[in-house]
Design an enzyme around this catalytic site. Structure first.
Site, PDB file in Angstrom:
ATOM      1  N   VAL A 112      36.808  36.297  55.535  1.00 37.71           N
ATOM      2  CA  VAL A 112      35.667  36.364  54.626  1.00 37.71           C
ATOM      3  C   VAL A 112      35.961  37.443  53.600  1.00 37.71           C
ATOM      4  O   VAL A 112      36.413  38.544  53.950  1.00 37.71           O
ATOM      5  CB  VAL A 112      34.360  36.686  55.380  1.00 37.71           C
ATOM      6  CG1 VAL A 112      33.178  36.687  54.409  1.00 37.71           C
ATOM      7  CG2 VAL A 112      34.127  35.700  56.517  1.00 37.71           C
ATOM      8  N   CYS A 113      35.727  37.117  52.333  1.00 36.86           N
ATOM      9  CA  CYS A 113      35.866  38.090  51.254  1.00 36.86           C
ATOM     10  C   CYS A 113      37.274  38.699  51.271  1.00 36.86           C
ATOM     11  O   CYS A 113      38.267  37.983  51.344  1.00 36.86           O
ATOM     12  CB  CYS A 113      34.769  39.144  51.384  1.00 36.86           C
ATOM     13  SG  CYS A 113      34.503  40.146  49.915  1.00 36.86           S
ATOM     14  N   THR A 114      37.365  40.029  51.231  1.00 39.83           N
ATOM     15  CA  THR A 114      38.676  40.682  51.164  1.00 39.83           C
ATOM     16  C   THR A 114      39.384  40.724  52.504  1.00 39.83           C
ATOM     17  O   THR A 114      40.463  41.326  52.605  1.00 39.83           O
ATOM     18  CB  THR A 114      38.532  42.105  50.594  1.00 39.83           C
ATOM     19  OG1 THR A 114      37.549  42.821  51.354  1.00 39.83           O
ATOM     20  CG2 THR A 114      38.127  42.067  49.134  1.00 39.83           C
ATOM     21  N   THR A 132      39.522  34.539  47.691  1.00 41.09           N
ATOM     22  CA  THR A 132      38.858  35.767  48.092  1.00 41.09           C
ATOM     23  C   THR A 132      37.760  36.033  47.070  1.00 41.09           C
ATOM     24  O   THR A 132      37.532  35.219  46.167  1.00 41.09           O
ATOM     25  CB  THR A 132      39.854  36.943  48.168  1.00 41.09           C
ATOM     26  OG1 THR A 132      39.192  38.092  48.740  1.00 41.09           O
ATOM     27  CG2 THR A 132      40.389  37.318  46.788  1.00 41.09           C
ATOM     28  N   SER A 164      37.561  32.562  52.572  1.00 40.79           N
ATOM     29  CA  SER A 164      36.313  32.362  51.837  1.00 40.79           C
ATOM     30  C   SER A 164      36.076  33.516  50.877  1.00 40.79           C
ATOM     31  O   SER A 164      36.655  34.600  51.013  1.00 40.79           O
ATOM     32  CB  SER A 164      35.121  32.217  52.787  1.00 40.79           C
ATOM     33  OG  SER A 164      34.968  33.359  53.605  1.00 40.79           O
TER      34      SER A 164
END
Length: 327
Positions: A112-114, A132, A164
């Site tokens: 998720v994300c970074t 990202t 994501s």
């Protein structure tokens, strides 16, 4: 690490570290836990958390999370989830080593994300498409040229690895996995309980049309933006929109582009396409009805717009995301 024998359901292990983004953790956890409760089987997903040494971690927002395990003693999961946060900027080398050694054992590997930065640092995204948070996509591409970075989608699945975008995109990804594992009705029930959409498809842009464009500074132009979003089936030609803004067509077109970063025509295209995708994904309306509701006028006009923007016709798009409605 040893796999738990003789149990149904899926083990989900969430990696914790200092300055993790709390929503990257709690969003997917709420989805997986809610899915088990929805089907009357709390063991459908057995969610645990683990940090390097098993000690509590402090999230970037100041919350303290207490893990269930140290990573060294955590069981091999079916699904391994790596969240993002400020702690990914200078990660502990031991965490990267653990991911490199143990993440390939998971049947599904998610970020998720970074969190994608951690996977990339461990070499787990080499040769794969990944995404990202939009603000860090350039850094991911620059630091890891062996990764095919696509900053557009809210999530990307490449084989057993899924990455994501920022924060709430982790919820979208988790809902997609619940739908895959337990069916659309279960995922819909979870989404309703969390008061979120079911479901934004992975290839949906990280920004909606309204967010992609800047918000106009002047109220008449902001009102036009709202009108377009609420009335995609209306006359949205430049003369009609200029009249609504009480400006000449030439002045309106120049001011709209200057303040939003896109031409009026392009903005209308984006809004109509986004609305059409949502109707195809979330309703049983046929293609002709959707084309009228979104201002295309004819199915052929909508088909051309879909092929140009997405590379597939509306019917094919629906088959990918709502196969039950295609029969």
């Amino acid at each position: 690490m040893t796999r738990r024998p003789g149990k149904s359901g899926k083990d989900v292990l969430v990696v914790l570290f200092q300055e993790v983004q709390s929503l990257d953790v709690t969003g997917p956890v709420e989805v997986f836990t809610g899915a088990g409760l929805s089907v009357g089987d709390p063991g459908a997903y057995r969610v645990t958390t683990a940090s390097l040494d098993g000690a509590p971690v402090r999230t970037f927002s100041g919350l303290t999370l207490v893990p269930d395990h140290a990573l060294a003693g955590a069981p091999v999961p079916h699904t391994l989830l790596v969240p993002g946060g400020q702690g990914t900027r200078a990660p502990d080398a031991r965490l990267i080593d653990w991911l490199r050694a143990h993440a390939p054992s998971a049947q599904r590997l998610l970020s998720v994300c970074t969190g994608a930065m951690l996977l990339a640092e461990a070499g787990l995204l080499n040769g794969r498409r990944a995404t990202t948070h939009w603000a860090y996509s350039d850094k991911l591409a620059r630091d890891h040229p062996e990764v095919e970075v696509d900053a557009g989608p809210i999530y990307i699945r490449d084989g057993h690895v899924a990455t994501s975008a920022g924060v709430t995109a982790g919820i979208d990804l988790a809902l997609a996995l619940v739908e895959e594992d337990l069916g659309r009705d279960t995922a819909l029930h979870v989404a309703r309980n969390l008061v979120v959409f079911l479901r934004r498809p992975g290839n949906q842009a990280q920004f909606s049309a309204q967010l992609s464009a800047q918000t106009a500074q002047r109220e008449p132009l902001r009102e036009v933006q709202r009108w377009i979003a609420e009335h995609p089936d209306d006359d949205l030609s430049v003369p009609a929109l200029a009249e609504r803004a009480r400006l000449s067509p030439r002045h309106f077109a120049r001011a709209f582009r200057a303040e939003t970063g896109v031409t009026p025509g392009r903005y209308v295209e984006q809004v109509r396409l986004e609305q059409a995708r949502r109707l195809l994904e979330d309703t049983a309306r046929n293609v002709e009805e959707v084309s009228r509701a979104c201002g295309y006028g004819t199915p052929e006009a909508m088909r051309r717009a879909f092929v140009k923007a997405l590379g597939s016709a509306p019917a094919e798009y629906r088959r990918r995301f709502r196969p039950a409605l295609s029969h």
